[in-house]
Design a protein around this motif. Structure first.
Motif, mmCIF file in Angstrom:
data_model
loop_
_atom_site.group_PDB
_atom_site.id
_atom_site.type_symbol
_atom_site.label_atom_id
_atom_site.label_comp_id
_atom_site.label_asym_id
_atom_site.label_seq_id
_atom_site.Cartn_x
_atom_site.Cartn_y
_atom_site.Cartn_z
ATOM 1 N N ASP A 1 0.818 -1.227 0.000
ATOM 2 C CA ASP A 1 0.000 0.000 0.000
ATOM 3 C C ASP A 1 0.850 1.274 0.000
ATOM 4 O O ASP A 1 0.315 2.383 -0.069
ATOM 5 N N ALA A 2 2.174 1.119 0.104
ATOM 6 C CA ALA A 2 3.125 2.232 -0.036
ATOM 7 C C ALA A 2 3.018 3.271 1.077
ATOM 8 O O ALA A 2 3.442 4.412 0.906
ATOM 9 N N MET A 3 2.452 2.865 2.229
ATOM 10 C CA MET A 3 2.280 3.832 3.317
ATOM 11 C C MET A 3 3.587 4.015 4.098
ATOM 12 O O MET A 3 4.255 3.040 4.442
ATOM 13 N N VAL A 4 3.946 5.282 4.396
ATOM 14 C CA VAL A 4 5.116 5.571 5.232
ATOM 15 C C VAL A 4 4.704 6.562 6.308
ATOM 16 O O VAL A 4 3.680 7.248 6.196
ATOM 17 N N GLN A 5 5.517 6.632 7.351
ATOM 18 C CA GLN A 5 5.261 7.585 8.427
ATOM 19 C C GLN A 5 6.490 8.466 8.578
ATOM 20 O O GLN A 5 7.602 7.958 8.655
ATOM 21 N N VAL A 6 6.301 9.788 8.586
ATOM 22 C CA VAL A 6 7.440 10.692 8.759
ATOM 23 C C VAL A 6 7.146 11.650 9.910
ATOM 24 O O VAL A 6 5.976 11.958 10.200
ATOM 25 N N SER A 7 8.209 12.099 10.548
ATOM 26 C CA SER A 7 8.031 13.089 11.612
ATOM 27 C C SER A 7 8.949 14.277 11.362
ATOM 28 O O SER A 7 10.044 14.124 10.805
ATOM 29 N N PHE A 8 8.486 15.455 11.737
ATOM 30 C CA PHE A 8 9.297 16.675 11.563
ATOM 31 C C PHE A 8 8.734 17.780 12.448
ATOM 32 O O PHE A 8 7.639 17.658 13.008
ATOM 33 N N THR A 9 9.505 18.848 12.566
ATOM 34 C CA THR A 9 9.104 19.998 13.382
ATOM 35 C C THR A 9 9.081 21.239 12.502
ATOM 36 O O THR A 9 9.989 21.423 11.687
ATOM 37 N N LEU A 10 8.040 22.060 12.635
ATOM 38 C CA LEU A 10 8.006 23.332 11.910
ATOM 39 C C LEU A 10 8.153 24.476 12.924
ATOM 40 O O LEU A 10 7.644 24.384 14.051
ATOM 41 N N PRO A 11 8.825 25.556 12.503
ATOM 42 C CA PRO A 11 9.098 26.649 13.448
ATOM 43 C C PRO A 11 7.936 27.635 13.574
ATOM 44 O O PRO A 11 8.110 28.850 13.428
ATOM 45 N N ILE A 12 6.726 27.121 13.833
ATOM 46 C CA ILE A 12 5.537 27.965 14.019
ATOM 47 C C ILE A 12 4.696 27.398 15.164
ATOM 48 O O ILE A 12 4.745 26.192 15.431
ATOM 49 N N PRO A 13 3.894 28.267 15.836
ATOM 50 C CA PRO A 13 3.059 27.774 16.935
ATOM 51 C C PRO A 13 2.023 26.771 16.431
ATOM 52 O O PRO A 13 1.630 26.808 15.258
ATOM 53 N N HIS A 14 1.543 25.895 17.341
ATOM 54 C CA HIS A 14 0.554 24.891 16.937
ATOM 55 C C HIS A 14 -0.831 25.512 16.795
ATOM 56 O O HIS A 14 -1.412 25.992 17.773
ATOM 57 N N ASP A 15 -1.348 25.532 15.561
ATOM 58 C CA ASP A 15 -2.734 25.939 15.303
ATOM 59 C C ASP A 15 -3.161 25.295 13.988
ATOM 60 O O ASP A 15 -2.426 24.469 13.437
ATOM 61 N N LYS A 16 -4.321 25.673 13.472
ATOM 62 C CA LYS A 16 -4.820 25.052 12.240
ATOM 63 C C LYS A 16 -3.904 25.357 11.048
ATOM 64 O O LYS A 16 -3.703 24.528 10.155
ATOM 65 N N ARG A 17 -3.346 26.570 11.031
ATOM 66 C CA ARG A 17 -2.444 26.933 9.934
ATOM 67 C C ARG A 17 -1.210 26.014 9.943
ATOM 68 O O ARG A 17 -0.765 25.540 8.899
ATOM 69 N N ALA A 18 -0.698 25.753 11.149
ATOM 70 C CA ALA A 18 0.480 24.883 11.275
ATOM 71 C C ALA A 18 0.164 23.489 10.736
ATOM 72 O O ALA A 18 0.973 22.881 10.025
ATOM 73 N N GLU A 19 -1.034 22.989 11.052
ATOM 74 C CA GLU A 19 -1.409 21.650 10.572
ATOM 75 C C GLU A 19 -1.522 21.644 9.046
ATOM 76 O O GLU A 19 -1.094 20.693 8.380
ATOM 77 N N GLY A 20 -2.045 22.730 8.484
ATOM 78 C CA GLY A 20 -2.129 22.851 7.023
ATOM 79 C C GLY A 20 -0.737 22.911 6.412
ATOM 80 O O GLY A 20 -0.473 22.325 5.352
ATOM 81 N N ALA A 21 0.154 23.598 7.108
ATOM 82 C CA ALA A 21 1.529 23.714 6.605
ATOM 83 C C ALA A 21 2.194 22.336 6.578
ATOM 84 O O ALA A 21 2.920 21.989 5.633
ATOM 85 N N ALA A 22 1.928 21.540 7.609
ATOM 86 C CA ALA A 22 2.519 20.193 7.672
ATOM 87 C C ALA A 22 2.006 19.340 6.505
ATOM 88 O O ALA A 22 2.773 18.608 5.867
ATOM 89 N N LEU A 23 0.714 19.454 6.228
ATOM 90 C CA LEU A 23 0.145 18.662 5.124
ATOM 91 C C LEU A 23 0.668 19.151 3.769
ATOM 92 O O LEU A 23 0.882 18.358 2.851
ATOM 93 N N GLN A 24 0.886 20.470 3.666
ATOM 94 C CA GLN A 24 1.442 20.990 2.417
ATOM 95 C C GLN A 24 2.840 20.407 2.195
ATOM 96 O O GLN A 24 3.205 19.989 1.086
ATOM 97 N N LEU A 25 3.646 20.374 3.271
ATOM 98 C CA LEU A 25 4.994 19.809 3.158
ATOM 99 C C LEU A 25 4.912 18.335 2.757
ATOM 100 O O LEU A 25 5.642 17.872 1.866
ATOM 101 N N ALA A 26 4.000 17.601 3.402
ATOM 102 C CA ALA A 26 3.858 16.176 3.098
ATOM 103 C C ALA A 26 3.512 15.984 1.614
ATOM 104 O O ALA A 26 4.081 15.112 0.937
ATOM 105 N N ALA A 27 2.607 16.807 1.099
ATOM 106 C CA ALA A 27 2.211 16.695 -0.313
ATOM 107 C C ALA A 27 3.419 16.959 -1.209
ATOM 108 O O ALA A 27 3.656 16.240 -2.191
ATOM 109 N N LYS A 28 4.222 17.976 -0.835
ATOM 110 C CA LYS A 28 5.399 18.299 -1.663
ATOM 111 C C LYS A 28 6.459 17.202 -1.576
ATOM 112 O O LYS A 28 7.306 17.084 -2.454
#
Ligand code: B12
Length: 261
Positions: free
Chosen positions: A24-51
């Motif tokens: 199924d090609a599923m992988v798990q990755v972890s990382f830290t972004l230099p922004i406070p935790h809010d909805k924008r941060a979660e969107g930013a994480a998903l944008q990075l994952a897509a890229k």
């Protein structure tokens, strides 16, 4: 030695990661972004994952790390395939020897004790790795180099400055210098290693430089020449491997009678 691998019998040439079901090609990755935790941060994480090629991607964990950072774990499917035929494995270029055989080989080939000077250089205070190799109590069920009757070990400890290390190596007439670098922030391990190897080349006549051995969990395999050292040892190294390598290096003429220069 680097060798392309032929796929062992029974294994497919092409594989995908496994998550919930085979292929199924599923992988798990972890990382830290230099922004406070809010909805924008979660969107930013998903944008990075897509890229990064994870599609679809699920945010499975997000946690504030203080007020300015957020840690994420993302689970998603990758489109990349792994071709096992293109995997290159760096194989150990020397045989593993028992302590008895190491001692006998040193006695026969050098006719005196092999002198090893070890240290953790720069600001690095992580001594557990170098101690695992040098101290008699050893690591992973193997005794350290201090246990070998034909090896004299001088452990200089942590945060040793390069000029001090060079001076000690000369004073002890070191055959081999074993250096540990664990901290890799801002590539400190690379810079410190290159400074160290350059200092030894400057301080010793050509052909008389002790064997330079570097170790630590995050060195890139195959980069010894670029760093100016003879050998790199990584994560999980045991003292027996290092002792066997030293004997191999003597056999290959890499350990020369120290000039005391
Ligand atoms: C214990 C530890 C400490 C202890 C060190 C105690 C000591 N006397 O060594 C203390 C609490 C002091 C410490 C401090 C710090 N630490 Co610290 N520490 C660790 C920790 C948890 C374990 C390291 C360890 O002992 N591993 C066990 C040994 C056996 O493994 P090893 O070092 O890889 O060694 C093996 C091989 O690599 C190899 N090897 C290693 N050296 C050599 C040398 C030769 C010649 C050879 C042949 C082989 C060889 O053989 C060994 C045996 O197999 C790691 C995280 C981790 N889990 O790895 C963080 C870690 C290394 N520390 C880290 C950090 C950031 C720090 C600090 C900067 C924290 C701070 N902000 O103050 C300070 C820095 C202090 C300094 N000036 O260096 C980071 C480094 C991140 C990076 N990218 O550089 C890590 C990875 C934690 C993290 N994830 O953030 N730390």
């Amino acid at each position: 030695m680097s060798t392309p691998q032929s796929t062992p019998q029974g294994l497919p040439d092409i594989i995908r990661p496994y998550g919930d079901t085979t292929g199924d090609a599923m992988v798990q990755v972890s990382f830290t972004l230099p922004i406070p935790h809010d909805k924008r941060a979660e969107g930013a994480a998903l944008q990075l994952a897509a890229k990064m090629g994870l599609a679809p991607a699920l945010l499975v964990h997000a946690k504030a790390m203080g007020s300015d950072f957020t840690f994420f774990i993302v689970y998603g499917s990758v489109s990349h395939l792994v071709d096992l035929r293109e995997v290159v494995v760096i194989e150990r270029e020397f045989p593993m020897l028992s302590a008895k055989d190491v001692n006998a080989a040193i006695k026969k080939r050098l006719g005196r004790k092999l002198v090893v000077v070890g240290a953790c250089i720069g600001t690095d205070a992580h001594t557990v790795g170098i101690d695992a190799i040098l101290n008699i109590k050893g690591f992973a069920g193997e005794k350290g180099l201090e246990y070998y009757t034909e090896i004299k070990v001088v452990n200089c400890g942590a945060q040793v400055l390069v000029p001090e290390l060079v001076a000690r190596a000369r004073a002890e007439k070191a055959d081999a210098v074993l250096v540990s670098q664990v901290v890799t922030q801002k590539d400190a391990h690379i810079h410190n290693t290159m400074t160290m190897s350059a200092a030894f080349r400057e301080a010793y006549p050509a052909g008389k430089v002790p064997l330079l051995v570097i170790g630590g969990p995050r060195f890139e395999q195959g980069s010894a020449a670029a760093l100016g050292v003879d050998r790199i040892f990584g994560k999980g190294t045991t003292p027996g491997e290092v002792a066997s390598y030293l004997v191999h290096a003597i056999g290959a003429g890499q350990v020369v009678a120290p000039s005391g220069a």
